[in-house]
Enzyme design. Structure first.
Site, short mmCIF file in Angstrom:
data_model
loop_
_atom_site.label_atom_id
_atom_site.label_comp_id
_atom_site.label_asym_id
_atom_site.label_seq_id
_atom_site.Cartn_x
_atom_site.Cartn_y
_atom_site.Cartn_z
N LYS A 8 2.05 0.04 -0.38
CA LYS A 8 2.03 0.18 0.64
C LYS A 8 0.34 -0.49 1.12
CE LYS A 8 4.29 4.51 0.84
NZ LYS A 8 4.34 5.68 0.94
N ARG A 54 7.38 6.55 -7.55
CA ARG A 54 7.98 5.67 -6.85
C ARG A 54 7.76 4.26 -5.78
NH1 ARG A 54 9.78 4.33 -1.48
NH2 ARG A 54 11.64 4.55 -0.88
#
Ligand code: PT1
Length: 274
Positions: A220, A254
């Site tokens: 991210k 995740r």
């Protein structure tokens, strides 16, 4: 702590790894390499070999600025992959906020619903409650199309906690038992870099809700901001984020890069048992 999801009971006494299976042509970090369903299926099987404990299958990107995918297109992407992976030996999760996709995925055998809108769409709560699947309730401020425009919090940890507590209460009221639930602070979903870093540093305060935590930080932009890296250079920063998350109380991470994450979390688990 056991997480009940569909056909499975996941032992959460050690941190677990959810492998990301993107079935999207505009997938933010696979460059469209795994867009066709046979490629997605092969990729998913590889993630299982690398030690994935869960597979998270998604047909619509929810990263910042992503455009929504029509219902029929999302179904066409995910259902063949779900059906082909039914015997993969690990729980299958469907990453969707659309109740129609939840319904079809549950009918096709998924074990868990991963919903970035925390079952707030009409009928989503009822569909999950009527089934035996597990569910992840995630925090998001705004919607993917505009969530990074100007996110504001007085106290990001408190506001995320209050939102998750309210969704937890709604899920329990609808008849979803606590052992079917996961909570997720939603890193990158309507949060600035500083908000994401504060949330990670204080992740352990979310443990007071008494529900296992799922965390997604893999590749991210917060990691790119901190370390000055493009999206295809974020593996090592992502491993650091998974290790930190596990130390601070995440039960499931995740991730895209399963094998290196599994190795790193084995070290974390070994230390935490002493
Ligand atoms: C997540 C998550 C998810 N993240 C759950 N599901 C994504 N439960 C999809 C960026 O800042 O954290 N938890 N499903 C992917 N979303 C993003 C968001 C991807 C932000 C990238 C960014 O780069």
């Amino acid at each position: 702590m056991n997480f009940l999801c569909g056909r499975f009971q996941l032992d959460l006494s050690a941190p677990r790894v959810m492998g990301i299976v993107n079935v999207t042509p505009d997938s933010f970090s696979d460059g469209g390499k795994f867009n066709r369903s046979d490629k997605a299926i092969a990729h998913a099987m590889q993630l299982v070999e690398e030690g994935a404990d869960i597979l998270d299958i998604g047909g619509e990107s929810t990263r910042p600025g992503a455009t929504p995918v029509p219902l029929e297109e999302e179904l066409k992407r995910v259902l063949p992959v779900i059906k082909a992976l039914a015997q993969a030996g690990v729980p299958l999760s469907i990453d969707t906020y659309k109740p129609e996709v939840m319904r079809a995925a549950i009918d096709s055998g998924v074990d868990m619903v991963n919903d970035v809108r925390a079952l707030q769409a009409p009928n989503a709560m009822e569909i999950v409650a009527k089934s035996h699947v597990g569910v992840c309730l995630m925090h998001m401020q705004g919607l993917p199309q505009n969530m990074q425009v100007d996110p504001q919090y007085a106290d990001v940890v408190l506001e995320v906690m209050e939102f998750l507590a309210a969704r937890l209460q709604a899920a329990e009221a609808a008849g979803i038992s606590r052992n079917r639930l996961l909570l997720d602070p939603g890193f990158g979903f309507g949060k600035r870099t500083a908000h994401n870093l504060t949330l990670l540093n204080h992740l352990s305060s979310l443990q007071s809700l008494g529900i296992p935590l799922l965390v997604g930080l893999s590749r991210k932009s917060v990691l790119g901001q901190v370390a000055g890296l493009d999206v295809d250079e974020r593996l090592h920063a992502s491993i650091a984020a998974s290790v930190l998350s596990a130390i601070k109380g995440a039960n499931i991470v995740r991730v895209h890069d399963v094998k290196p994450t599994v190795d790193a979390l084995k070290v974390v688990a070994a230390v935490m048992h002493h």
